[in-house]
Design a protein around this motif. Structure first.
Motif, PDB file in Angstrom:
ATOM      1  N   ARG A  58      38.260  52.297   8.879  1.00 17.22           N
ATOM      2  CA  ARG A  58      37.454  52.761   7.492  1.00 17.22           C
ATOM      3  C   ARG A  58      38.491  53.388   6.908  1.00 17.22           C
ATOM      4  O   ARG A  58      38.730  53.130   5.884  1.00 17.22           O
ATOM      5  CB  ARG A  58      36.547  53.168   8.341  1.00 17.22           C
ATOM      6  N   GLN A  61      40.689  50.768   5.045  1.00 17.54           N
ATOM      7  CA  GLN A  61      40.050  50.372   3.948  1.00 17.54           C
ATOM      8  C   GLN A  61      39.083  51.246   2.647  1.00 17.54           C
ATOM      9  O   GLN A  61      39.981  50.199   1.767  1.00 17.54           O
ATOM     10  CB  GLN A  61      38.273  49.854   4.504  1.00 17.54           C
ATOM     11  N   ALA A  62      39.236  52.667   2.804  1.00 12.31           N
ATOM     12  CA  ALA A  62      38.676  52.837   1.390  1.00 12.31           C
ATOM     13  C   ALA A  62      39.728  53.391   0.391  1.00 12.31           C
ATOM     14  O   ALA A  62      39.794  53.265  -0.590  1.00 12.31           O
ATOM     15  CB  ALA A  62      38.036  54.192   2.059  1.00 12.31           C
ATOM     16  N   GLN A  68      34.474  49.113   3.912  1.00 11.17           N
ATOM     17  CA  GLN A  68      34.506  49.893   4.986  1.00 11.17           C
ATOM     18  C   GLN A  68      33.401  49.913   5.818  1.00 11.17           C
ATOM     19  O   GLN A  68      33.309  50.119   6.016  1.00 11.17           O
ATOM     20  CB  GLN A  68      34.532  51.026   3.984  1.00 11.17           C
ATOM     21  N   THR A  76      41.649  42.519   6.623  1.00 13.25           N
ATOM     22  CA  THR A  76      42.452  43.672   6.365  1.00 13.25           C
ATOM     23  C   THR A  76      43.197  43.809   7.801  1.00 13.25           C
ATOM     24  O   THR A  76      43.862  44.594   7.510  1.00 13.25           O
ATOM     25  CB  THR A  76      40.887  44.419   7.766  1.00 13.25           C
TER      26      THR A  76
END
Length: 105
Positions: A58, A61-62, A68, A76
């Motif tokens: 997460r 991803q952020a 997220q 991803t």
């Protein structure tokens, strides 16, 4: 394994509760990335996708403007593998090799 540009392609989905070699590879890439990008927390290399791995995913991803979700799909994985590859190549310069410099206009 299909390899493009030194990065292994992955077309599955990894999420919390999954185990195996793909998870271990994901954890190894995240751990390496965390050394250069402190916003991405380090993870233990367990081969089990637990809460620590989900939190690291997460955060990654952020950091790279991905949704997220804490779930690793093809987009991803590709971004993680690409950043990992870029950092790995940069980390493996030969002694005396010129590292380049930023050019501003």
């Amino acid at each position: 394994a299909d390899i493009t540009g030194g990065v292994r392609r992955f077309s599955g989905v990894l999420r919390q509760g999954d185990t195996g070699d793909d998870v271990a590879e994901l954890q190894a890439m995240l751990s390496f990335i965390s050394q250069d990008i402190p916003e991405v927390p380090d993870v233990a290399l367990t081969g089990t996708f637990g809460p620590q791995t989900a939190a690291s995913v997460r955060a990654f991803q952020a950091q790279f403007s991905l949704p997220q979700t804490g779930v690793v799909g093809e987009s991803t994985w590709t971004e993680i593998a690409s950043i990992y590859s870029d950092l790995l190549v940069g980390a493996r310069r030969n002694p005396g090799q010129f590292g380049g410099q930023n050019i501003s206009q």
